[in-house]
Design a protein around this motif. Structure first.
Motif, PDB file in Angstrom:
ATOM      1  N   THR A   1       0.829  -1.208   0.000  1.00  0.00           N
ATOM      2  CA  THR A   1       0.000   0.000   0.000  1.00  0.00           C
ATOM      3  C   THR A   1       0.862   1.255   0.000  1.00  0.00           C
ATOM      4  OG1 THR A   1      -1.730  -1.192   1.216  1.00  0.00           O
ATOM      5  CG2 THR A   1      -1.852   1.211   1.207  1.00  0.00           C
ATOM      6  N   ILE A   2       1.937   1.227   0.761  1.00  0.00           N
ATOM      7  CA  ILE A   2       2.857   2.369   0.816  1.00  0.00           C
ATOM      8  C   ILE A   2       3.463   2.627  -0.558  1.00  0.00           C
ATOM      9  CG2 ILE A   2       5.097   3.124   1.714  1.00  0.00           C
ATOM     10  CD1 ILE A   2       4.352   1.709   4.348  1.00  0.00           C
ATOM     11  N   ARG A   3       3.904   1.549  -1.217  1.00  0.00           N
ATOM     12  CA  ARG A   3       4.519   1.702  -2.552  1.00  0.00           C
ATOM     13  C   ARG A   3       3.516   2.261  -3.554  1.00  0.00           C
ATOM     14  NH1 ARG A   3       7.164  -3.188  -1.173  1.00  0.00           N
ATOM     15  NH2 ARG A   3       5.539  -4.402  -2.234  1.00  0.00           N
ATOM     16  N   LYS A   4       2.289   1.757  -3.525  1.00  0.00           N
ATOM     17  CA  LYS A   4       1.267   2.213  -4.463  1.00  0.00           C
ATOM     18  C   LYS A   4       0.974   3.693  -4.297  1.00  0.00           C
ATOM     19  CE  LYS A   4      -1.289  -2.110  -5.234  1.00  0.00           C
ATOM     20  NZ  LYS A   4      -2.580  -2.816  -4.998  1.00  0.00           N
ATOM     21  N   ASN A   5       1.077   4.181  -3.073  1.00  0.00           N
ATOM     22  CA  ASN A   5       0.747   5.578  -2.791  1.00  0.00           C
ATOM     23  C   ASN A   5       1.961   6.499  -2.794  1.00  0.00           C
ATOM     24  OD1 ASN A   5      -2.333   5.906  -1.813  1.00  0.00           O
ATOM     25  ND2 ASN A   5      -1.588   3.879  -1.230  1.00  0.00           N
ATOM     26  N   GLY A   6       3.135   5.928  -3.052  1.00  0.00           N
ATOM     27  CA  GLY A   6       4.341   6.739  -3.166  1.00  0.00           C
ATOM     28  C   GLY A   6       4.718   7.487  -1.897  1.00  0.00           C
ATOM     29  N   ILE A   7       4.488   6.868  -0.755  1.00  0.00           N
ATOM     30  CA  ILE A   7       4.781   7.528   0.524  1.00  0.00           C
ATOM     31  C   ILE A   7       6.233   7.276   0.915  1.00  0.00           C
ATOM     32  CG2 ILE A   7       4.155   7.652   2.975  1.00  0.00           C
ATOM     33  CD1 ILE A   7       1.368   6.617   2.152  1.00  0.00           C
ATOM     34  N   SER A   8       6.894   8.310   1.381  1.00  0.00           N
ATOM     35  CA  SER A   8       8.285   8.199   1.803  1.00  0.00           C
ATOM     36  C   SER A   8       8.398   7.267   3.013  1.00  0.00           C
ATOM     37  CB  SER A   8       8.832   9.583   2.169  1.00  0.00           C
ATOM     38  OG  SER A   8      10.154   9.491   2.644  1.00  0.00           O
TER      39      SER A   8
ATOM     40  N   ALA B   1       7.330  32.953   0.001  1.00  0.00           N
ATOM     41  CA  ALA B   1       6.468  32.692  -1.150  1.00  0.00           C
ATOM     42  C   ALA B   1       5.083  33.300  -0.949  1.00  0.00           C
ATOM     43  CB  ALA B   1       6.362  31.186  -1.394  1.00  0.00           C
ATOM     44  N   GLU B   2       4.554  33.184   0.247  1.00  0.00           N
ATOM     45  CA  GLU B   2       3.241  33.756   0.536  1.00  0.00           C
ATOM     46  C   GLU B   2       3.281  35.272   0.401  1.00  0.00           C
ATOM     47  OE1 GLU B   2      -0.251  35.326   2.309  1.00  0.00           O
ATOM     48  OE2 GLU B   2       1.789  35.722   3.021  1.00  0.00           O
ATOM     49  N   CYS B   3       4.340  35.893   0.907  1.00  0.00           N
ATOM     50  CA  CYS B   3       4.472  37.352   0.826  1.00  0.00           C
ATOM     51  C   CYS B   3       4.633  37.835  -0.611  1.00  0.00           C
ATOM     52  CB  CYS B   3       5.670  37.812   1.663  1.00  0.00           C
ATOM     53  SG  CYS B   3       5.450  37.618   3.447  1.00  0.00           S
ATOM     54  N   CYS B   4       5.172  36.994  -1.474  1.00  0.00           N
ATOM     55  CA  CYS B   4       5.431  37.383  -2.865  1.00  0.00           C
ATOM     56  C   CYS B   4       4.313  36.979  -3.814  1.00  0.00           C
ATOM     57  CB  CYS B   4       6.751  36.769  -3.340  1.00  0.00           C
ATOM     58  SG  CYS B   4       8.200  37.483  -2.533  1.00  0.00           S
ATOM     59  N   GLY B   5       3.255  36.398  -3.289  1.00  0.00           N
ATOM     60  CA  GLY B   5       2.119  36.052  -4.129  1.00  0.00           C
ATOM     61  C   GLY B   5       2.293  34.804  -4.969  1.00  0.00           C
ATOM     62  N   VAL B   6       3.179  33.896  -4.550  1.00  0.00           N
ATOM     63  CA  VAL B   6       3.321  32.620  -5.257  1.00  0.00           C
ATOM     64  C   VAL B   6       1.992  31.859  -5.170  1.00  0.00           C
ATOM     65  CG1 VAL B   6       4.452  30.359  -5.177  1.00  0.00           C
ATOM     66  CG2 VAL B   6       5.813  32.454  -4.949  1.00  0.00           C
ATOM     67  N   HIS B   7       1.551  31.345  -6.293  1.00  0.00           N
ATOM     68  CA  HIS B   7       0.245  30.678  -6.324  1.00  0.00           C
ATOM     69  C   HIS B   7       0.290  29.239  -5.832  1.00  0.00           C
ATOM     70  CE1 HIS B   7      -0.450  33.924  -9.474  1.00  0.00           C
ATOM     71  NE2 HIS B   7      -1.298  34.192  -8.508  1.00  0.00           N
ATOM     72  N   ALA B   8       1.454  28.581  -5.942  1.00  0.00           N
ATOM     73  CA  ALA B   8       1.568  27.201  -5.472  1.00  0.00           C
ATOM     74  C   ALA B   8       3.039  26.820  -5.364  1.00  0.00           C
ATOM     75  CB  ALA B   8       0.835  26.234  -6.393  1.00  0.00           C
ATOM     76  N   ILE B   9       3.324  25.941  -4.426  1.00  0.00           N
ATOM     77  CA  ILE B   9       4.656  25.365  -4.253  1.00  0.00           C
ATOM     78  C   ILE B   9       4.568  23.886  -4.589  1.00  0.00           C
ATOM     79  CG2 ILE B   9       6.515  24.846  -2.612  1.00  0.00           C
ATOM     80  CD1 ILE B   9       5.664  27.329  -1.046  1.00  0.00           C
ATOM     81  N   ILE B  10       5.552  23.395  -5.334  1.00  0.00           N
ATOM     82  CA  ILE B  10       5.548  21.999  -5.777  1.00  0.00           C
ATOM     83  C   ILE B  10       6.828  21.324  -5.315  1.00  0.00           C
ATOM     84  CG2 ILE B  10       5.452  20.481  -7.788  1.00  0.00           C
ATOM     85  CD1 ILE B  10       4.136  23.112  -9.166  1.00  0.00           C
ATOM     86  N   VAL B  11       6.697  20.187  -4.660  1.00  0.00           N
ATOM     87  CA  VAL B  11       7.851  19.460  -4.128  1.00  0.00           C
ATOM     88  C   VAL B  11       7.724  17.982  -4.478  1.00  0.00           C
ATOM     89  CG1 VAL B  11       8.155  21.074  -2.205  1.00  0.00           C
ATOM     90  CG2 VAL B  11       6.736  19.045  -1.887  1.00  0.00           C
ATOM     91  N   PRO B  12       8.855  17.266  -4.536  1.00  0.00           N
ATOM     92  CA  PRO B  12       8.784  15.817  -4.792  1.00  0.00           C
ATOM     93  C   PRO B  12       8.340  15.068  -3.543  1.00  0.00           C
ATOM     94  CG  PRO B  12      11.059  16.484  -4.470  1.00  0.00           C
ATOM     95  CD  PRO B  12      10.246  17.745  -4.465  1.00  0.00           C
ATOM     96  N   LYS B  13       7.728  13.913  -3.744  1.00  0.00           N
ATOM     97  CA  LYS B  13       7.278  13.113  -2.601  1.00  0.00           C
ATOM     98  C   LYS B  13       8.447  12.566  -1.800  1.00  0.00           C
ATOM     99  CE  LYS B  13       2.793  11.596  -4.396  1.00  0.00           C
ATOM    100  NZ  LYS B  13       1.963  10.439  -4.832  1.00  0.00           N
ATOM    101  N   ASN B  14       9.535  12.238  -2.479  1.00  0.00           N
ATOM    102  CA  ASN B  14      10.700  11.665  -1.805  1.00  0.00           C
ATOM    103  C   ASN B  14      11.864  12.643  -1.817  1.00  0.00           C
ATOM    104  OD1 ASN B  14       9.655   8.993  -1.178  1.00  0.00           O
ATOM    105  ND2 ASN B  14       9.675   8.627  -3.373  1.00  0.00           N
ATOM    106  N   GLY B  15      12.544  12.755  -0.689  1.00  0.00           N
ATOM    107  CA  GLY B  15      13.738  13.577  -0.602  1.00  0.00           C
ATOM    108  C   GLY B  15      13.502  15.006  -0.164  1.00  0.00           C
ATOM    109  N   ALA B  16      12.255  15.444  -0.136  1.00  0.00           N
ATOM    110  CA  ALA B  16      11.958  16.818   0.270  1.00  0.00           C
ATOM    111  C   ALA B  16      11.734  16.888   1.776  1.00  0.00           C
ATOM    112  CB  ALA B  16      10.722  17.324  -0.459  1.00  0.00           C
ATOM    113  N   ALA B  17      11.929  18.075   2.327  1.00  0.00           N
ATOM    114  CA  ALA B  17      11.673  18.275   3.749  1.00  0.00           C
ATOM    115  C   ALA B  17      10.196  18.041   4.044  1.00  0.00           C
ATOM    116  CB  ALA B  17      12.076  19.688   4.163  1.00  0.00           C
ATOM    117  N   PRO B  18       9.879  17.365   5.129  1.00  0.00           N
ATOM    118  CA  PRO B  18       8.477  17.209   5.503  1.00  0.00           C
ATOM    119  C   PRO B  18       7.936  18.511   6.083  1.00  0.00           C
ATOM    120  CG  PRO B  18       9.878  16.300   7.209  1.00  0.00           C
ATOM    121  CD  PRO B  18      10.796  16.714   6.089  1.00  0.00           C
TER     122      PRO B  18
END
Length: 243
Positions: free
Chosen positions: A41-48, A115-132
């Motif tokens: 189940t973890i693998r199917k959902n790509g959870i770190s 990012a919020e102060c600068c009006g960024v509309h969305a932040i995108i990060v990878p599921k693995n290797g990124a800070a939680p």
């Protein structure tokens, strides 16, 4: 630390209920049919995940963890494609920020705040290797983690291709170029990508971007902290769009 769920069945139910899980710690050498079901189940959902000794799990919780501890994010993540399409439908000049393996939770929090102060509309990060997103992340972001939409993707390459196919230019912040940030045209749909604290942006990602830009460094130190560099890049977008 984020809230925790422990026990095999409890974690399975959390995944099934689409709880925003940062990471799951599994006991090394654990066996059994239910544990195998959890792994599948973890693998199917790509959870770190991380396989650790039982001593690590015992430090995470004093409860009967059955060899499994999941850390729950205080923030619910968005579905990437749906989020992008909604922004494209609403914004004339979409502004995205991608983070390639930024792993420090406080840097992540500081970046979210800027990012919020600068009006960024969305932040995108990878599921693995990124800070939680932990309580420390939320605190450092001054609560902006609850305001800026954040999406996790299996592969940043796919996200870049999706954005580019939507006529959004992707600009990489990297010292591996002769072009400075001030030569860029940010007064158009833009996605900026920042790299990790130690390695920068991965070569495979760099090969895909539309433009590369660097900050001029006039002192003896060869680089800036990623959250500081990100702030400079984001505010250059703001400056150009307000001009």
């Amino acid at each position: 630390m984020s809230d925790q769920i422990y026990g095999i069945r409890a974690v399975l139910e959390a995944i099934g209920a689409e709880q925003p899980i940062n990471k799951i710690f599994l006991q090394k050498g654990l066996k059994g049919e239910l544990f195998k079901e959890l792994e599948t189940t973890i693998r199917k959902n790509g959870i770190s995940t991380s396989y650790v000794p039982i001593e690590k799990l015992n430090r995470l919780t004093r409860n009967n963890h059955q060899g499994v501890v999941a850390q729950i994010s205080p923030v619910k993540f968005h579905v990437f494609e749906t989020l992008v399409e909604n922004i494209l439908a609403q914004e004339e000049k979409p502004f995205f920020l991608l983070l390639d393996q930024v792993s420090d939770v406080r840097n992540f929090g500081a970046i979210i705040r800027t990012a919020e102060c600068c009006g960024v509309h969305a932040i995108i990060v990878p599921k693995n290797g990124a800070a939680p997103i932990t309580d420390d992340t939320v605190k450092t972001s001054a609560g902006a983690a609850f305001t800026v939409p954040i999406a996790k993707v299996d592969h940043l390459k796919d996200a870049l291709f999706y954005l580019q196919s939507s006529n959004i230019q992707v600009v990489a912040a990297t010292e591996k170029t002769e072009d400075e940030i001030y030569a860029m045209d940010f007064d158009q749909p833009t996605a900026i990508i920042m790299g990790s604290e130690d390695k920068g942006i991965s070569p495979s990602i760099l090969s895909m971007v539309d433009h590369k830009a660097k900050l001029p460094l006039l002192g003896k130190i060869g680089s800036l902290n990623v959250s500081v560099a990100c702030g400079v890049f984001l505010y250059e977008v703001v400056r150009q769009r307000k001009a």
